[in-house]
Design a protein around this motif. Structure first.
Motif, PDB file in Angstrom:
ATOM      1  N   PRO A  94      77.627  52.381  62.188  1.00 59.01           N
ATOM      2  CA  PRO A  94      76.301  52.412  62.827  1.00 59.01           C
ATOM      3  C   PRO A  94      75.190  51.853  61.933  1.00 59.01           C
ATOM      4  CG  PRO A  94      77.462  54.465  63.229  1.00 59.01           C
ATOM      5  CD  PRO A  94      78.274  53.712  62.218  1.00 59.01           C
ATOM      6  N   LYS A  95      75.304  52.058  60.616  1.00 57.18           N
ATOM      7  CA  LYS A  95      74.307  51.522  59.687  1.00 57.18           C
ATOM      8  C   LYS A  95      74.348  49.992  59.668  1.00 57.18           C
ATOM      9  CE  LYS A  95      72.778  55.474  58.091  1.00 57.18           C
ATOM     10  NZ  LYS A  95      71.370  55.904  58.334  1.00 57.18           N
ATOM     11  N   VAL A  96      75.572  49.445  59.729  1.00 59.34           N
ATOM     12  CA  VAL A  96      75.717  47.988  59.769  1.00 59.34           C
ATOM     13  C   VAL A  96      75.047  47.432  61.027  1.00 59.34           C
ATOM     14  CG1 VAL A  96      77.350  46.067  59.892  1.00 59.34           C
ATOM     15  CG2 VAL A  96      77.851  48.037  58.427  1.00 59.34           C
ATOM     16  N   LYS A  97      75.336  48.054  62.147  1.00 65.29           N
ATOM     17  CA  LYS A  97      74.752  47.596  63.417  1.00 65.29           C
ATOM     18  C   LYS A  97      73.231  47.677  63.390  1.00 65.29           C
ATOM     19  CE  LYS A  97      78.737  48.960  66.237  1.00 65.29           C
ATOM     20  NZ  LYS A  97      79.212  49.807  67.353  1.00 65.29           N
ATOM     21  N   GLU A  98      72.722  48.728  62.760  1.00 62.99           N
ATOM     22  CA  GLU A  98      71.266  48.905  62.682  1.00 62.99           C
ATOM     23  C   GLU A  98      70.623  47.829  61.814  1.00 62.99           C
ATOM     24  OE1 GLU A  98      68.145  52.159  60.779  1.00 62.99           O
ATOM     25  OE2 GLU A  98      70.134  52.817  61.423  1.00 62.99           O
ATOM     26  N   LEU A  99      71.206  47.576  60.643  1.00 63.01           N
ATOM     27  CA  LEU A  99      70.631  46.603  59.721  1.00 63.01           C
ATOM     28  C   LEU A  99      70.753  45.168  60.231  1.00 63.01           C
ATOM     29  CD1 LEU A  99      71.773  48.003  56.263  1.00 63.01           C
ATOM     30  CD2 LEU A  99      69.447  47.878  57.128  1.00 63.01           C
ATOM     31  N   PHE A 100      71.830  44.886  60.962  1.00 61.94           N
ATOM     32  CA  PHE A 100      72.080  43.524  61.428  1.00 61.94           C
ATOM     33  C   PHE A 100      71.756  43.367  62.917  1.00 61.94           C
ATOM     34  CE2 PHE A 100      74.431  43.917  57.572  1.00 61.94           C
ATOM     35  CZ  PHE A 100      74.507  42.650  57.028  1.00 61.94           C
ATOM     36  N   PHE A 101      70.890  44.230  63.429  1.00 61.55           N
ATOM     37  CA  PHE A 101      70.587  44.242  64.857  1.00 61.55           C
ATOM     38  C   PHE A 101      70.060  42.887  65.345  1.00 61.55           C
ATOM     39  CE2 PHE A 101      67.555  44.877  68.354  1.00 61.55           C
ATOM     40  CZ  PHE A 101      68.414  45.437  69.306  1.00 61.55           C
ATOM     41  N   GLY A 102      69.255  42.224  64.551  1.00 64.56           N
ATOM     42  CA  GLY A 102      68.665  40.956  64.975  1.00 64.56           C
ATOM     43  C   GLY A 102      69.527  39.743  64.709  1.00 64.56           C
ATOM     44  N   GLU A 103      70.722  39.951  64.123  1.00 70.67           N
ATOM     45  CA  GLU A 103      71.619  38.840  63.806  1.00 70.67           C
ATOM     46  C   GLU A 103      72.607  38.586  64.945  1.00 70.67           C
ATOM     47  OE1 GLU A 103      71.016  37.124  61.202  1.00 70.67           O
ATOM     48  OE2 GLU A 103      69.586  38.504  60.277  1.00 70.67           O
ATOM     49  N   GLU A 104      73.171  37.390  64.956  1.00 68.31           N
ATOM     50  CA  GLU A 104      74.137  37.037  66.005  1.00 68.31           C
ATOM     51  C   GLU A 104      75.532  37.539  65.608  1.00 68.31           C
ATOM     52  OE1 GLU A 104      76.087  33.121  68.231  1.00 68.31           O
ATOM     53  OE2 GLU A 104      74.248  32.916  67.032  1.00 68.31           O
ATOM     54  N   LYS A 105      76.001  38.547  66.307  1.00 61.15           N
ATOM     55  CA  LYS A 105      77.316  39.113  66.019  1.00 61.15           C
ATOM     56  C   LYS A 105      78.393  38.300  66.733  1.00 61.15           C
ATOM     57  CE  LYS A 105      78.517  43.150  67.700  1.00 61.15           C
ATOM     58  NZ  LYS A 105      78.576  44.620  67.872  1.00 61.15           N
ATOM     59  N   LEU A 106      79.358  37.828  65.967  1.00 62.32           N
ATOM     60  CA  LEU A 106      80.433  37.007  66.519  1.00 62.32           C
ATOM     61  C   LEU A 106      81.619  37.848  66.978  1.00 62.32           C
ATOM     62  CD1 LEU A 106      80.388  34.133  63.862  1.00 62.32           C
ATOM     63  CD2 LEU A 106      79.219  34.210  66.070  1.00 62.32           C
ATOM     64  N   SER A 107      81.875  38.929  66.270  1.00 66.36           N
ATOM     65  CA  SER A 107      82.992  39.796  66.664  1.00 66.36           C
ATOM     66  C   SER A 107      82.852  41.161  66.015  1.00 66.36           C
ATOM     67  CB  SER A 107      84.338  39.174  66.283  1.00 66.36           C
ATOM     68  OG  SER A 107      84.491  39.132  64.880  1.00 66.36           O
ATOM     69  N   GLU A 108      83.533  42.128  66.596  1.00 62.61           N
ATOM     70  CA  GLU A 108      83.606  43.485  66.049  1.00 62.61           C
ATOM     71  C   GLU A 108      84.991  44.033  66.381  1.00 62.61           C
ATOM     72  OE1 GLU A 108      81.727  47.961  66.767  1.00 62.61           O
ATOM     73  OE2 GLU A 108      80.558  46.189  67.319  1.00 62.61           O
ATOM     74  N   ILE A 109      85.773  44.320  65.346  1.00 65.82           N
ATOM     75  CA  ILE A 109      87.136  44.816  65.543  1.00 65.82           C
ATOM     76  C   ILE A 109      87.229  46.209  64.946  1.00 65.82           C
ATOM     77  CG2 ILE A 109      89.593  44.352  65.202  1.00 65.82           C
ATOM     78  CD1 ILE A 109      88.869  41.464  64.584  1.00 65.82           C
ATOM     79  N   THR A 110      87.657  47.159  65.762  1.00 65.68           N
ATOM     80  CA  THR A 110      87.760  48.545  65.316  1.00 65.68           C
ATOM     81  C   THR A 110      89.227  48.954  65.134  1.00 65.68           C
ATOM     82  OG1 THR A 110      87.751  49.337  67.609  1.00 65.68           O
ATOM     83  CG2 THR A 110      85.616  49.128  66.503  1.00 65.68           C
ATOM     84  N   GLU A 111      89.437  50.189  64.751  1.00 62.02           N
ATOM     85  CA  GLU A 111      90.773  50.764  64.574  1.00 62.02           C
ATOM     86  C   GLU A 111      91.615  49.958  63.582  1.00 62.02           C
ATOM     87  OE1 GLU A 111      91.476  53.706  65.948  1.00 62.02           O
ATOM     88  OE2 GLU A 111      89.465  53.650  66.815  1.00 62.02           O
ATOM     89  N   LEU A 112      91.002  49.674  62.434  1.00 58.21           N
ATOM     90  CA  LEU A 112      91.697  48.914  61.396  1.00 58.21           C
ATOM     91  C   LEU A 112      91.998  49.791  60.190  1.00 58.21           C
ATOM     92  CD1 LEU A 112      89.618  45.597  61.460  1.00 58.21           C
ATOM     93  CD2 LEU A 112      91.775  46.075  62.630  1.00 58.21           C
ATOM     94  N   ALA A 113      92.828  49.271  59.301  1.00 57.74           N
ATOM     95  CA  ALA A 113      93.164  49.963  58.061  1.00 57.74           C
ATOM     96  C   ALA A 113      93.336  48.933  56.959  1.00 57.74           C
ATOM     97  CB  ALA A 113      94.435  50.790  58.225  1.00 57.74           C
TER      98      ALA A 113
END
Length: 222
Positions: free
Chosen positions: A139-158
């Motif tokens: 959530p902190k990443v999303k907040e700080l980079f809110f104005g940037e163009e997000k290309l992808s977000e992959i969850t459930e990783l290790a």
């Protein structure tokens, strides 16, 4: 003018998997000749009988020896440190922009001042920046980079991390290839590969943790 042997050698060298299969003696030359046939004729510039391709493959087989490099890679892996596993990671990719570095700086300061132990890694390419962090910090990443163009977000990783042997100074070309080859043969999807001078992390899907850990453990202790 190019020779048939040169064309065959070129095709074999383009595929490490085929090269290693020939070195291990597990390749069916007739089947491989059929696979190569159309491409051989295209590169050779004339019709070629499959039998001629089979003979060329057999003549080349004794020149291909991957054992020495593989032994060096295995010996290097045996000297690696403990295998560490971190789960619940998220991989973000953002398009590079003039404001991205400022957001990254703020993020790193937050990571440094965090009271919890976080996994955090980032890499900057020519066109995009990747950030891999713990799920709790996403959530902190999303907040700080809110104005940037997000290309992808992959969850459930290790992440599966290994320390390279600092005091072991023997050269070992092909170490990463050997590791990634084993993972590929076992159908492990490597999402990211992160390395520093003496450490590397393989980012995988969380459900593949146990399988990946066992493969690396077996490599290290073989």
């Amino acid at each position: 003018m190019v020779t048939l042997a040169e064309v065959i050698a070129e095709l074999i060298n383009e595929s490490p998997f085929i090269q290693e299969g020939i070195a291990e003696g597990i390749i069916n030359y007739s089947a491989l000749a059929r696979k190569f046939h159309s491409e051989v004729e295209k590169r050779f510039g004339k019709e070629v009988q499959q039998g001629a391709i089979v003979m060329a493959l057999k003549r080349m087989a004794h020149k291909i020896n991957a054992t020495e490099l593989e032994d060096q890679a295995k010996e290097y892996i045996r000297h690696m440190g403990d295998i560490l596993v971190r789960s619940d990671l998220v991989d973000f990719a953002y398009k590079n922009s003039p404001t991205l570095i400022r957001a990254q700086k703020e993020l790193l300061e937050m990571v440094q001042n965090s009271s919890t132990e976080l996994f955090h890694a980032s890499s900057k390419g020519m066109h995009e920046t990747n950030i891999i962090t713990s799920k709790s910090f996403a959530p902190k990443v999303k907040e700080l980079f809110f104005g940037e163009e997000k290309l992808s977000e992959i969850t459930e990783l290790a992440a599966v991390t290994m320390r390279m042997p600092i005091t072991y100074d023997k050269d070992a070309p092909g170490v990463f290839y050997f590791i990634l080859k084993i993972l590929a043969w076992n159908k492990i999807n490597v999402v990211e590969f992160i390395s520093t001078k003496h450490e590397f992390s393989i980012i995988i899907e969380k459900e593949e943790i146990n399988h990946t850990f066992k493969l690396l453990h077996d490599m290290k202790n073989s």
